[in-house]
Design a protein around this motif. Structure first.
Motif: not given
Length: 786
Positions: A254, A258, A386
Motif C-alpha cells: 500500500p 491502494d 488510490r
C-alpha cells in the motif's frame, strides 16, 4: 553541531556588559565590543561604515582561542573574539577601509582550532540551536533582550542574508538548509528576517511559510527516492515472470497505491520476434489493500486470479483480456510510453478499453496508467489506483510510476529471455535422454536424472535401455566431462552411436571400442566414461564392460548389496586401449544399480566413500521389505535422498534394473537343418510346445506363421537355423539364420508365386520384426495370449 563549552557563558557576559554606543571593558578573555553595535552607531542598518554594499556577518569558527588585546580595527566575533573568515571560492573581498588588513590580522593572531569532528579552518553556524532559542524567546542576557547570538544570520549581517547564511552554514550542513532554518526560527520568535537584493534595498520574505513548504517538498522527494530504490531492488530480485510481477505489486501496495492491475501481452514476444496479429493484453496479476484485515479473509474474490478492488475500482471486476484496437486511445497511450493521470483526456478514453465497460476508477488524479515498455516494444500496462479517502497522486508521482514501469518491463524482458533459455536447455536435455524406458520381458526398469543446478540444466550424463534380440536388453550409463551445452551435444552423439552399435548385437567390449573411436573423431579432448551391460533373461546372466565408470552395485533378493568386480578400463576418448568384459550371474529378484559419479562424489567425500555409503543405503532399504525386494520406483527415490543440500556438484543419472528372468519351463528351443522337410518339422515341434502350455487355441496361427518364416530361412541359409518359443505375457516366436540381409515387406502381384509370407505375418501377428546379428539375423513375431 557541537558548541564550545564556554561559549554560552561568554555570550552572556558579553551581552550583559555591552551597552549601545559604548565599548565594554575587557574581561579575562579580552572581549571586544559587539561589531554589530559599532556598525549601528556609524552607519545605517545593512551598510558598511564606509558606505556601499551591505557587509555579511562573520561567523565564528569552532574552537577559536582567546582574543588578544582589543583593537578597534579588528573584526570581533559574536562573542567578542576576533574571528578568521573562511574565504569561499568566488567570495568578493570585504569593502570599506581596512577590511582586508583587519581580516589578515585576525587570521594571523587567532588561528582556528579543530573541534569535535569539524574540519579544521571551516566556520560553523549552529543554526538549529539558535533557531530553537529564537522560537522559545529565551533572553540572551540579563537585560532580557535578544542577544547577538540569538539573532538570525540575516539580521546580524544587516544586508545580504542569503550570502551570510551560506557562509555561516556548518561544515556538515547544506548552506541553503541553514538559511531556511534561520527564517523558520525568526518567524517562530515573532521577528522578521530581512534579505536585501544586490542593490541594498531590503525585502521582506514570507514569514516561515516558504521555508516550511520547501522543507516538506524536499522530504517528500527524499521519500520518493527511497521508495523507488527499495521498489526497484525488490523487482530486480525476481528471475522469472511471476516473481517480477509479484515484486511490483508488493512494492507498490500500500505504499504507493491502494490497488494495482498489471496487464501483459499474450503471448509475450521473445527477443527480436515480431508479433503477428493484434495486440492482446491479459490481466496477469492484481493486488489491493484489504478493507478489513480481520474479516476480509472470508470474502471471495470476483475472479480466481483477481481480488476485489472496490472501492478503488468500482463497478465490477476488470476485464481479463483486452484486444488493443489499432489507432485507438489505448494504443496511443501505450505508444506514448509516459504514464498519464486517469483524469487526462487520453486516459479517460483508454481506461474503459483496458478495464472494460463495467469497472470505473476513482475521479481526479487518483489513477495512473503507466505503459510497460521493454527493450524493443511495449509489452503491457500497469494501473495504479488510490481510494477517494486518500490524497491524490502528485505530478512527481508520474516519475515514480515511470521508474516502476521501466524496471518492471525490463525485468519481464529478462524473465522471458531466461525462460526461453531454460526451455531450450530442458528440451535439449529431454531429447538427449529417453522419453520412457522400454519394458522388455524378464526385466523391469526405472530411472532418474537430476541436473547439476537450476542454472545449469544440461549436462553430459545419460542412460539408456536398448531391447536386443532374444528378449535381451542392453543397459547403458555414461558421463561426458562437464555439464554444458557442449557436453550435452557430445553426449547425444555418443548415445546415438551406442544405440547403433547395440542394434548390431556386438559384444559389450566391442561397443566400447567403437565408442572410443567415435570420441576421438569428435575431438582430442572429448572424454567420457561409460558402462555397457547386456542382460539375458533366459540364461539369467549379464555381461558387463566398463570404460572408467564407477562400478555397478547388485542388490540381492535377501537384502545383501555388493559392488561388482568389473575391470575399470580407460575412459572413452583416450584411444589405444582394450576393454575387457566379464560375465556374471543375474539371479531373479536381484536389482542392478547403474549410476554416474555425481551420485557418489562431491566436495564432501571421495568416490569410494560415496560408493560405500550407497551400498549401505541399499542394504538398509532392502531390510525394510524383508524377503521381498523393495519396489523399484521408491528405491530410486531413496537412493537420491542420500544427497544432502549442497552435496551435489554434478548432474546425476541413475538406472535401476530388476531381474525377473524367464523360467526354463517357459522356453522351447531347437536347432534345425536347412532342408526342404524343415518347415514341416518346425510345425510339429511348435504344436507339441503349445499343447504342453495349454495354448491349443493358438495352434493354427502359430503353425501357419512358423511355416512361412522357416521356409524363408531354409531357402537362403547355409548353416543350421534356430527356432525358439517364449511364453511370457505374450507368445513370442524367433527364427534365426546366418544370412545378414533383412526381409522387407512388399506387395506381391497376382502372377507371383511367392512374396506373400511376410504379408501373412504382418496381418496375423500382434507385432513382428527383424534384427541383424553379428552372425546373421533373427525374424520374430508375437501373438496375444488367449
Amino acid at each position: 553541531m557541537t558548541e564550545h563549552p564556554t561559549s554560552h557563558n561568554r555570550r552572556q557576559a558579553a551581552t550583559s556588559a555591552a551597552a549601545p554606543g559604548a565599548p565594554a571593558p575587557d574581561d579575562a578573555h579580552g572581549a571586544v565590543p559587539d561589531p554589530r553595535t559599532a556598525v549601528r552607531q556609524t552607519a545605517a542598518p545593512g551598510q558598511e561604515p564606509g558606505g556601499g554594499r551591505p557587509r555579511p556577518a562573520e561567523p565564528r569558527p569552532v574552537g577559536a582561542g582567546p582574543a588578544g588585546p582589543a583593537s578597534h580595527d579588528g573584526p570581533p566575533g559574536p562573542e567578542g573574539e576576533p574571528v578568521p573568515r573562511a574565504r569561499e571560492r568566488g567570495d568578493a573581498p570585504q569593502r570599506g577601509g581596512g577590511g582586508r588588513e583587519r581580516r589578515n590580522t585576525a587570521e594571523s593572531e587567532h588561528p582556528a582550532q579543530p573541534e569535535h569532528g569539524t574540519p579544521e579552518g571551516e566556520p560553523v553556524w549552529d543554526a538549529d540551536r539558535n533557531a530553537a532559542r529564537g522560537a522559545s524567546g529565551r533572553p540572551g542576557g540579563p537585560s532580557g533582550g535578544t542577544g547577538p547570538d540569538e539573532q538570525p544570520p540575516a539580521a546580524q549581517s544587516g544586508g545580504r542574508g542569503r550570502g551570510a547564511a551560506r557562509r555561516g552554514a556548518g561544515a556538515g550542513e547544506h548552506p541553503e538548509r541553514a538559511g531556511e532554518t534561520t527564517h523558520a526560527a525568526a518567524a517562530a520568535a515573532g521577528e522578521v528576517a530581512y534579505s536585501a537584493p544586490e542593490g541594498g534595498v531590503p525585502t521582506v520574505p514570507p514569514a516561515g511559510g516558504t521555508a516550511a513548504a520547501e522543507a516538506a517538498t524536499r522530504d517528500r522527494g527524499g521519500d520518493r527516492l527511497r521508495f523507488v530504490g527499495a521498489a526497484t531492488r525488490r523487482i530486480a530480485r525476481g528471475i522469472d515472470l511471476d516473481e517480477i510481477v509479484l515484486g511490483l505489486c508488493r512494492a507498490t501496495v500500500p505504499t504507493f497505491a491502494d490497488a494495482i492491475l498489471v496487464y501483459l501481452r499474450d503471448p509475450l514476444p521473445v527477443g527480436d520476434e515480431r508479433p503477428v496479429g493484434p495486440v492482446v493484453l491479459r490481466l496477469r496479476r492484481t493486488d489491493r489493500i484489504p478493507l478489513d484485515p480481520d474479516t476480509d479473509s472470508g470474502r471471495l474474490s470476483l475472479l480466481p486470479s483477481q481480488p476485489d478492488l472496490s472501492p478503488a475500482v468500482g463497478g465490477g471486476p476488470a476485464a481479463e483480456l483486452c484486444e488493443v484496437e489499432a489507432g485507438g486511445p489505448l494504443a496511443e497511450v501505450l505508444r506514448g510510453v509516459r504514464p498519464v493521470f486517469g483524469d487526462s483526456q487520453a486516459a479517460r478514453a483508454a481506461l474503459p478499453e483496458l478495464l472494460g465497460e463495467g469497472p470505473s476508477v476513482a475521479t481526479g488524479q487518483r489513477t495512473v496508467l503507466a505503459p510497460l515498455r521493454g527493450r524493443r516494444r511495449v509489452i503491457g500496462a500497469a494501473v495504479f489506483v488510490r481510494r477517494p479517502d486518500r490524497p491524490p497522486f502528485e505530478p512527481d508521482d508520474l516519475l515514480v510510476a515511470a521508474q516502476l514501469a521501466t524496471h518492471t518491463a525490463l525485468g519481464v524482458d529478462k524473465a522471458v529471455l531466461y525462460g526461453r533459455e531454460v526451455y531450450i536447455a530442458d528440451e535439449l536435455q529431454r531429447t538427449m535422454l529417453p522419453d520412457s524406458l522400454p519394458q522388455p520381458t524378464g526385466v523391469r526398469l526405472a530411472s532418474r536424472y537430476l541436473p547439476a543446478a537450476e542454472t545449469a540444466r544440461v549436462g553430459g550424463d545419460w542412460y539408456d535401455a536398448i531391447p536386443l534380440p532374444g528378449n535381451r536388453v542392453a543397459l547403458v550409463v555414461g558421463d561426458v566431462m562437464g555439464h554444458s551445452m557442449t557436453s550435452a551435444a557430445i553426449m547425444g552423439q555418443l548415445r546415438t552411436t551406442a544405440q547403433t552399435l547395440a542394434g548390431l548385437d556386438l559384444p559389450p567390449q566391442e561397443v566400447l571400442h567403437h565408442l572410443d573411436e567415435q570420441a576421438q573423431r569428435l575431438g582430442t579432448d572429448r572424454m567420457a566414461t561409460c558402462l555397457y551391460a547386456v542382460y539375458d533373461p533366459v540364461a539369467h546372466r549379464i555381461v558387463v564392460a566398463n570404460a572408467g565408470h564407477p562400478p555397478p552395485i547388485l542388490l540381492h533378493r535377501g537384502g545383501r548389496a555388493e559392488v561388482l568386480r568389473v575391470p575399470p578400463g580407460a575412459p572413452i576418448g583416450v584411444g589405444g586401449v582394450d576393454f575387457e568384459a566379464v560375465e556374471l550371474d543375474a539371479p531373479a529378484g536381484a536389482t542392478l544399480m547403474l549410476y554416474t559419479d555425481g551420485l557418489v562424489e562431491s566436495r564432501m567425500r571421495d568416490v569410494w566413500t560415496g560408493i560405500e555409503q550407497l551400498r549401505e543405503r541399499l542394504t538398509a532399504t532392502a531390510r525394510l521389505t524383508g524377503p521381498n525386494p523393495p519396489p523399484l520406483e521408491p528405491l530410486c527415490d531413496e537412493v537420491l535422498d542420500m544427497l544432502g543440500p549442497g552435496d551435489r556438484d554434478d548432474d546425476v543419472a541413475l538406472l535401476a534394473a530388476r531381474f525377473e528372468g524367464i523360467a526354463p519351463s517357459d522356453v522351447a528351443y531347437w536347432f534345425l537343418d536347412p532342408k526342404a522337410q524343415t518347415a514341416g518339422q518346425a510345425r510339429r515341434l511348435a504344436r507339441r510346445a503349445l499343447a504342453r502350455w495349454d495354448l491349443d487355441d493358438l495352434t493354427d496361427a502359430v503353425e501357419l506363421l512358423v511355416s512361412e518364416v522357416v521356409t524363408n530361412a531354409v531357402r537362403y541359409a547355409e548353416r543350421p537355423i534356430t527356432l525358439r518359443l517364449l511364453r511370457t505375457d505374450v507368445l513370442r516366436c524367433e527364427v534365426g539364420d546366418d544370412v545378414p540381409q533383412l526381409p522387407r515387406l512388399r506387395q506381391a502381384r497376382p502372377s507371383d508365386e511367392g512374396g506373400r509370407g511376410l504379408y501373412l505375418v504382418n496381418r496375423m501377428a500382434r507385432r513382428w520384426g527383424a534384427t541383424r546379428l553379428s552372425t546373421g539375423k533373427v525374424v520374430w513375431f508375437e501373438l496375444a495370449m488367449p
